[in-house]
Design an enzyme around this catalytic site. Sequence first.
Site, mmCIF file in Angstrom:
data_model
loop_
_atom_site.group_PDB
_atom_site.id
_atom_site.type_symbol
_atom_site.label_atom_id
_atom_site.label_comp_id
_atom_site.label_asym_id
_atom_site.label_seq_id
_atom_site.Cartn_x
_atom_site.Cartn_y
_atom_site.Cartn_z
ATOM 1 N N TRP A 166 1.103 -1.499 -0.089
ATOM 2 C CA TRP A 166 -0.179 -0.341 0.818
ATOM 3 C C TRP A 166 0.822 1.148 0.052
ATOM 4 O O TRP A 166 0.463 2.014 -0.577
ATOM 5 C CB TRP A 166 -0.643 -0.028 1.538
ATOM 6 C CG TRP A 166 -1.878 -0.996 1.357
ATOM 7 C CD1 TRP A 166 -2.047 -2.244 2.213
ATOM 8 C CD2 TRP A 166 -3.148 -1.033 -0.323
ATOM 9 N NE1 TRP A 166 -3.100 -2.773 1.326
ATOM 10 C CE2 TRP A 166 -3.596 -2.225 0.561
ATOM 11 C CE3 TRP A 166 -3.555 -0.361 -0.868
ATOM 12 C CZ2 TRP A 166 -4.868 -2.208 -0.766
ATOM 13 C CZ3 TRP A 166 -4.177 -0.868 -2.088
ATOM 14 C CH2 TRP A 166 -5.407 -2.025 -1.968
ATOM 15 N N ASP A 181 -1.437 5.801 7.142
ATOM 16 C CA ASP A 181 -2.239 5.667 5.991
ATOM 17 C C ASP A 181 -2.502 4.534 6.911
ATOM 18 O O ASP A 181 -1.841 3.982 7.523
ATOM 19 C CB ASP A 181 -2.132 5.492 4.864
ATOM 20 C CG ASP A 181 -3.143 3.799 4.001
ATOM 21 O OD1 ASP A 181 -4.490 4.033 5.120
ATOM 22 O OD2 ASP A 181 -2.312 2.689 2.648
ATOM 23 N N LYS A 188 -12.096 -1.784 6.594
ATOM 24 C CA LYS A 188 -11.326 -2.986 8.036
ATOM 25 C C LYS A 188 -11.085 -3.095 9.558
ATOM 26 O O LYS A 188 -11.830 -3.967 9.825
ATOM 27 C CB LYS A 188 -9.930 -2.297 7.215
ATOM 28 C CG LYS A 188 -9.369 -3.306 6.346
ATOM 29 C CD LYS A 188 -8.645 -1.989 5.713
ATOM 30 C CE LYS A 188 -8.284 -2.819 3.963
ATOM 31 N NZ LYS A 188 -7.862 -1.821 2.905
HETATM 32 C C1 LIG Z 1 -7.453 -1.554 1.994
HETATM 33 C C2 LIG Z 1 -5.655 -0.856 2.232
HETATM 34 C C3 LIG Z 1 -5.648 0.752 0.824
HETATM 35 C C4 LIG Z 1 -6.416 0.652 -0.025
HETATM 36 O O1 LIG Z 1 -7.800 0.901 0.449
HETATM 37 P P1 LIG Z 1 -9.355 1.237 -0.725
HETATM 38 O O2 LIG Z 1 -10.595 2.168 0.512
HETATM 39 O O3 LIG Z 1 -9.794 0.087 -1.245
HETATM 40 O O4 LIG Z 1 -8.872 2.195 -1.733
HETATM 41 C C5 LIG Z 1 -5.267 1.582 1.340
HETATM 42 N N1 LIG Z 1 -4.176 1.381 2.086
HETATM 43 C C6 LIG Z 1 -3.963 0.106 3.435
HETATM 44 C C7 LIG Z 1 -3.380 0.174 4.688
HETATM 45 C C8 LIG Z 1 -5.027 -1.221 3.565
HETATM 46 O O5 LIG Z 1 -5.072 -1.979 3.767
#
Ligand SMILES: *Cc1c(COP(=O)(O)O)cnc(C)c1O
Length: 364
Positions: free
Chosen positions: A106, A175, A199
């Site tokens: 990511w 993030d 998540k």
């Molecule tokens: C799932 C995830 C993403 C992507 O998220 P989307 O909502 O599908 O754009 C980005 N960063 C991390 C750490 C993730 O686990």
Amino acid sequence: MNQPYDRVYNFSAGPCTLPVEVLEEAREDLLNYKGMGMSVMEMSHRSKPFEAILAQAEADLKKLLKVPDNYKILFLQGGATMQFSMIPLCFLGEGKSADYMVTGAWGEKAFEAAALVGNANLAYSGKAANYNDIPKFDSIKLNSDAAYVHFTSNETIHGVQFHEDPTVAAPLICDMSSDIISRPVDVSKYALIYAGAQKNMGPAGVTVVIIRDDLLERIPAKMHPILDYKLHAKNTSMYNTPPCWSIYMCGLVYKYILHHGGVAGAHERNLWKSKVIYQTIDGTHGFFKGHAEHHARSTMNVTFTLPNDELTTEFVKEAEALKLDGLKGHRSVGGIRASIYNAFPLEGCQALAKFMWEFATKHA
Ligand SMILES: *Cc1c(COP(=O)(O)O)cnc(C)c1O
């Protein structure tokens, strides 16, 4: 032992399992939300009840993470992926550079999006070791003049996690998609935190952004409106139609976590849950191999491999028969990934551990 409604233990990396109590409450509200004669999905976002839902979700998240008063909480769309672009577009101005600490897939994507916009500097990459570790921030040369430093607190695919809030000179952007509200964080150390909801917080469709007020002043005047945090902040996340249902669901999850000991309670449960699986990995003398270095192990995504692909396939198949669902690892790591976010129950981790012992005994 059967779970309520004959549900499976859902180890999916995202979207993922939600608390049964939350789903039951949503069901209760589905056809007629609090006497309004309609569901939250059908309601005007300008209506009083929806405004109250939004305000309460914001207040509860603020309470959960102890967000200081000089931050705005925004509920946006486009996923965390949209943030990969929005951040550099808003903050990586000409003549500036941004430092990216890349510890997994990511972070790599965030870096690639920033490199399209401007001078993105790959300050750290764990790629050579297939992202099995995290560095110490103070061992990395960072530019104190950088527009910002970006990192991913938990790498969902590789299963590596920073367990402490770093201290850096430049504004820190994180993030937290896969570990927000799973552990206490000191929000005051961050300039911007973002997280897709699917998540730890709710269904897909909404992305939470926690942004410090001074950052809003750095955004170029000619920004596209939909990409402009300042406009979203000014309109309290209602510049355009917000994802009402997803925000409502997040609100229910926040309340649920507040009722169960807040993020400190969640953290304690998450440490226990992950320990049950990691101890099993370590106890089978090399039959299962953890992907991450010990100190970098994630409490959210437990990644490990088996001696070969045939055994991995067999493991996933037998697990499914036991209602242990979604364990197949991402192709870039292989093996198994057990995603055990906040709402995932301890009993599911114990069931997996028991199955792992039996499987290892049979096939070692
Ligand atoms: C799932 C995830 C993403 C992507 O998220 P989307 O909502 O599908 O754009 C980005 N960063 C991390 C750490 C993730 O686990």
